[in-house]
Motif scaffolding. Structure first.
Motif, PDB file in Angstrom:
ATOM      1  N   ALA A   1      21.201   8.832  47.863  1.00  9.57           N
ATOM      2  CA  ALA A   1      21.978   7.923  48.577  1.00  9.57           C
ATOM      3  C   ALA A   1      22.314   6.814  47.533  1.00  9.57           C
ATOM      4  O   ALA A   1      23.668   6.400  47.583  1.00  9.57           O
TER       5      ALA A   1
ATOM      6  N   ALA B   1      19.995   7.816  53.094  1.00 12.74           N
ATOM      7  CA  ALA B   1      18.905   7.032  53.129  1.00 12.74           C
ATOM      8  C   ALA B   1      18.119   7.031  54.385  1.00 12.74           C
ATOM      9  O   ALA B   1      17.055   6.818  54.283  1.00 12.74           O
TER      10      ALA B   1
ATOM     11  N   CYS C   1      18.013   0.238  48.564  1.00 10.63           N
ATOM     12  CA  CYS C   1      17.798   1.640  48.166  1.00 10.63           C
ATOM     13  C   CYS C   1      16.668   1.440  46.959  1.00 10.63           C
ATOM     14  O   CYS C   1      15.631   2.161  47.042  1.00 10.63           O
TER      15      CYS C   1
ATOM     16  N   GLN D   1      23.781  -1.913  49.112  1.00  6.92           N
ATOM     17  CA  GLN D   1      23.067  -0.823  49.518  1.00  6.92           C
ATOM     18  C   GLN D   1      22.116  -0.178  48.143  1.00  6.92           C
ATOM     19  O   GLN D   1      21.203   0.200  48.573  1.00  6.92           O
TER      20      GLN D   1
ATOM     21  N   LYS E   1      13.154   0.435  47.843  1.00  2.00           N
ATOM     22  CA  LYS E   1      12.493   1.405  48.572  1.00  2.00           C
ATOM     23  C   LYS E   1      12.131   2.566  47.725  1.00  2.00           C
ATOM     24  O   LYS E   1      10.958   3.189  47.792  1.00  2.00           O
TER      25      LYS E   1
ATOM     26  N   LEU F   1      16.738   8.977  48.739  1.00  2.00           N
ATOM     27  CA  LEU F   1      17.120   7.500  47.949  1.00  2.00           C
ATOM     28  C   LEU F   1      17.758   7.653  46.743  1.00  2.00           C
ATOM     29  O   LEU F   1      18.918   7.131  46.745  1.00  2.00           O
TER      30      LEU F   1
END
Length: 986
Positions: free
Chosen positions: A294, A286, A321, A317, A324, A291
């Protein structure tokens, strides 16, 4: 059984005579004091002996020591609270901060050491016992013993042939360095074979290097093992884990990813550690902006089925992610978190869910984020770390919105609950203190604005407004007391904890239940209770009513004053709030209004100084140049002729330049160059900062200056002028320019008229307003010049008396009668001050009297016939470290010469931050103390401390019991009155 006991007694040296028939004159064999392991090594290592020794060593000692160490580590993992919003620690503990009970680890070392000492050193499990000893030293943080233990394993248990005498640790195999012990990894029973602990000891040795931050040594060892052809495959995962740990510990996050993937895939560190490493891998991806990888890493965390905390944070998380990533949206992520609120298994994490929902929308929708954060605070939770993050999240939002009063309250609440290991503790403490100062200064500026506006009103309108304020203040004082009384009554009636009519109250202690071990005598219960309290409430100082402290509760009241900040002395509202309600009237309020030109000038002066300090606070402590610029712009707009305008304009130039505002920076630069040409700031803008000059130039100018200063001290003033011209012509402007100019002005004072000297010093004061050292010295010289006639006349009154005795030592037979020992002349400036003080006292005659002082603590007189220890106290009227140190040193010298037999001790004692005393102790009774008191009063001003004015101190004696009362009440004035009323002195 009897044979075993006899053998044990013989080994311990207890049994010396066996039976009555032993010949008394038979010579005894010399006792063998070697360890049992050395004796066993001399015996043949038969198959039977090998089986017995290996079995006993493994299951009687090694097994139990290993279980003990695993239990210690399991307890560590359960106590820790991790912040999953930042990079996790690689391991679930930090060796430096384990806070372990060393007795548990000492028990591991003892069990493993006994196994080594009493068993055959040729056994298979001896090296494993040594490895346990090294691990225990590692977890204790004893790096030296841990490293020595692992080195001993690597050298002592290195493989060798029967024909070889010495062990060769390293060897060359196919042009590759090999230091490992070769293991048989093929075959049907390869997994059941005993593995040598030596290869694992290499890894632990590298781990010790990493903890000691010896990265080069660790890298060398790990590189050798990585290229070693005989390094066992079963340890490749642990080797990769240490490589990843090395990069991670050094902050080389991009290089951590590849070895971390291998460690997760090949390692055997257990499910929890693999889940942790997978979470760290997701954080690393990340941070690199990868991403998709991740989210896959966080999904792998969930697949390991770890504990609920890391599982929950992995899902959070993933939601972050997804926001984004391409195609993701904030609303979708928030909806995913909201769905978790409805699931029963996530009930313990509802406060964290609300916090993460706020984190997703904090930048775009701060009001919505504040709503989520307030919901998080309202949820009862034992997670003090989450409470810390929530408080800080609210504080950050208010800080970004420039609402510094609210931000300060929430930063204070954050500091109250956060632990010492919180990652942003330094930032929180800095902002809490700086914002407290900003709030004070902002409140003072607004207060002076209000007072000035009221003072400018017509008298009739002003009196009407003050009458309304008096009514409002009295109403506000009386109403809350009534409401608090009703609340206390209702709480006591409705709370079972205050009701004694419940015979079966579960809160009542039951001493007859359980095993009889009371809680406070049970070490295990105390330890677990302390860990639970620390986990839930954080590191709190030992204090009464800690749950009702302002720091923990102020964040829920947006109208509460900033906790931890004291009101300044000129805070009118704070001073009025301390007065009783019935003593507040219009005259009291009107006394604070700047209705005269002098008071108006004083009020405006406060505002000027406060605006100036506010700009410095914003820039220096909060690192906010935009707010600093706004403060100084407002300052120049309201006070265009500020005494420190040159420094203000220069600061605006620097701050605009830092923000790349080229046009505004050039504008302020031009203003400094034109309006304040010749000042230090103009010279800096023209010639550059002094720190930019070369070292050679600085050294050359410094050498010339030293020569000129020595010339000044020796009275060669013409040389000073010549060297000043030489430095200016040869090197131009330098960092020593302020010192050069001051030295030249001092030489002018020595060689020219008083008017020329005053003009030279005035030029220094105007040129260097931003050099505190130069400015203070110049102001002192100017004051001395202005009062030269008075000071000269005053110094002429000094009387020198020479001792007529012939035994006096040279330069010690002169006693000085100091000026304060004769009536002082009244200077013109002092007359003006006295006249102003008299005028102020007449103007304050109509002000109502202050509230009565608190009652004096009832100090007690002891029986004169009883030997009660006493102290002699020297009390200073004002705090000065120089005066206190001087008094302590001189009285210690005096007592050593005059009262050596009494063995008196002299020390300073801080009663309050503003009241310091010198204590001379210990006198056995009142009579001895009074005798020393009379002696000290007579000799202090002339013999003991002649350099301290008698008006600066007072003496009194005090008994030990009254001194304890004085220390508790801090009522120094009350005791001095008690002393004057009850003790008779010379």
């Amino acid at each position: 059984m009897r044979a075993w006991l006899v053998g044990l007694m013989m080994c311990s040296g207890v049994l010396t005579v066996f039976g009555q028939n032993q010949a008394p004159d038979k010579p005894q064999k010399q006792e063998d004091r070697r360890p049992p392991s050395e004796k066993m090594a001399e015996k043949p290592f038969t198959f039977k002996r090998k089986v017995v020794q290996n079995t006993v060593t493994r299951y009687n000692y090694y097994y139990h020591a290993k279980l003990k160490l695993e239990a210690v580590l399991k307890g560590i993992n359960q106590q820790r609270q991790d912040n999953y919003n930042v990079f996790l620690p690689f391991y679930p503990f930090t060796v430096e901060k384990l806070n372990l009970n060393s007795n548990d680890l000492d028990s591991v070392i003892q069990k493993a050491s006994v196994a080594v000492q009493i068993h055959d050193p040729r056994g298979r499990w001896i090296d494993d016992c040594y490895l346990l000893v090294g691990k225990a030293y590692y977890y204790k943080g004893d790096w030296e013993n841990a490293a020595n233990t692992f080195k001993y394993i690597n050298t002592t248990f290195a493989p060798k042939k029967k024909s070889e005498y010495n062990t060769v640790v390293g060897r060359s195999e196919d042009s590759r360095m090999s230091i490992s012990t070769r293991e048989k990894e093929k075959g049907m029973f390869s997994r059941l074979r005993h593995k040598s602990a030596r290869n694992e000891a290499f890894l632990w040795q590298a781990r010790v290097h990493l903890e000691q931050k010896q990265y080069d040594e660790a890298q060398s060892l790990l590189n050798i093992l990585e290229g070693d052809p005989y390094f066992p495959k079963r340890l490749e995962g642990q080797l990769a884990e240490l490589q990843a740990y090395r990069f991670y510990k050094q902050g080389r996050y991009a290089e951590t990813i590849d070895p971390l993937i291998i460690a997760i895939k090949k390692g055997n560190s257990g499910r929890d550690q693999k889940a942790r490493m997978s979470f760290i891998l997701g954080q690393l991806y990340a941070s690199q902006g990868i991403l998709d990888s991740a989210m896959n890493a966080f999904r792998n965390v969930i697949s390991y089925k770890p504990d609920a905390t890391i599982d929950f944070n992995a899902r959070v998380q993933i939601a972050r992610c997804n926001t984004k990533a391409n195609g993701g949206s904030m609303d979708e992520s928030i909806a995913a978190l909201q769905s978790m609120l409805r699931k029963e298994r996530f009930i313990p994490f509802r406060d964290a869910i609300y916090y993460n929902m706020a984190a997703l929308c904090a930048n775009e929708q701060p009001e919505r984020a504040l709503d989520y954060l307030n919901k998080s605070l309202k949820i009862e939770s034992a997670n003090s770390l989450q409470k810390t993050l929530t408080f800080k999240g609210i504080a950050d939002i208010y800080y970004s919105r420039k609402d510094y009063a609210a931000a300060q309250r929430y930063y204070d609440s954050t500091a109250a609950v956060m632990g010492p290991d919180f990652e942003e503790a330094a930032l929180v403490n800095t902002r809490k203190e700086a914002l407290g100062e900003v709030v004070q200064r902002t409140r003072l500026i607004r207060q002076e604005d209000s007072l000035q506006q009221i003072a400018a009103m017509p008298p009739a309108l002003r009196d009407s407004l003050l009458a309304q304020q008096v009514t409002a203040i009295r109403t506000a004082r009386t109403t809350p007391e009534k409401e608090k009384g009703r609340e206390r009554g209702g709480a006591a009636a409705n709370n079972p904890a205050f009701n004694n009519n419940f015979p079966n109250n579960s809160l009542a202690p039951k001493p007859d239940e359980g095993s009889g071990d009371w809680y406070f005598y049970n070490v295990g219960s105390k330890s677990s209770g302390y860990s639970e309290f620390k986990r839930r409430w954080g590191n709190r100082p030992l204090a009464d009513n800690w749950r009702r402290s302002q720091g923990a509760a102020a964040a829920f009241n947006n109208n509460a004053p900033a906790p931890g900040t004291e009101a300044p002395a000129d805070d009118v509202a704070a001073n009025i709030s301390q007065l009783p309600a019935d003593s507040i009237n219009t005259s009291v309020l009107a006394a604070n209004l700047p209705v005269t030109p002098e008071k108006l000038a004083e009020s405006r002066g406060k505002q000027m100084d406060t605006w100036f300090e506010l700009g410095k606070l914003y820039h220096d402590k909060l690192e906010d140049p935009r707010e600093a610029i706004a403060s100084y712009d407002s300052l120049l707009e309201r006070f265009p002729e500020h005494p420190r305008k040159a420094e203000i304009l220069y600061s605006l130039y620097v701050w605009h330049n830092k923000l790349n505002h080229t046009q505004q920076a050039n504008q302020y630069k031009q203003m400094v160059m034109t309006q304040f040409a010749g000042t230090n700031y103009a010279n800096i803008l023209q010639f550059g900062l002094p720190k930019d000059e070369s070292k050679e130039k600085t050294n050359a100018v410094s050498a010339i200056y030293d020569t000129a200063y020595i010339a000044y001290l020796t009275g060669r003033y013409d040389t000073v002028f010549q060297l000043k011209k030489l430095a200016d012509s040869s090197y131009g402007y330098s960092s020593l320019q302020p010192k050069w100019d001051l030295l030249e002005a001092m030489a002018i004072i020595k060689t020219q008229s008083d008017s020329a000297g005053k003009a030279a010093i005035a030029a220094i004061i105007n040129k260097y307003p931003g050099e505190p050292a130069i400015l203070n010295q110049a102001n002192d010289i100017m004051e001395a010049l202005n009062r030269k006639a008075e000071v000269t006349d005053y110094l002429s009154r000094l009387q020198l008396q020479r001792d007529s005795s012939e035994t006096a030592i040279v330069d010690e037979n002169i006693s000085i009668r100091y000026p304060w020992q004769t009536p002082q002349p009244q200077f013109a400036a002092d007359s003006a001050k006295i006249a102003q003080a008299q005028a102020d006292s007449l103007a304050a005659a109509n002000v109502p009297p202050p509230p009565p002082p608190p009652p004096v603590t009832p100090y007690r007189l002891g029986d004169e016939k009883t030997a009660v220890p006493h102290f002699v106290v020297m009390y200073f009227n004002r705090v000065s470290k120089v005066l206190v140190d001087e008094a302590v040193a001189q009285f210690s010298r005096y007592n050593a010469e005059k009262h050596a037999a009494e063995k008196l001790e002299t020390s300073s004692f801080v009663l309050t931050p503003t009241e310091i005393m010198v204590i001379i102790r210990l006198f056995p009774d009142e009579e001895k103390a009074l005798g020393y008191f009379d002696e000290a009063v007579r000799s202090a001003a002339t013999v003991i401390i002649p350099r301290i004015k008698p008006t600066e101190y007072k003496f009194f004696i005090i008994s030990r019991e009254n001194f304890i009362l004085l220390n508790n009440t801090k009522d120094i004035n009350g005791y001095r009155k008690f002393f004057g009323d009850n003790y008779i002195t010379e």
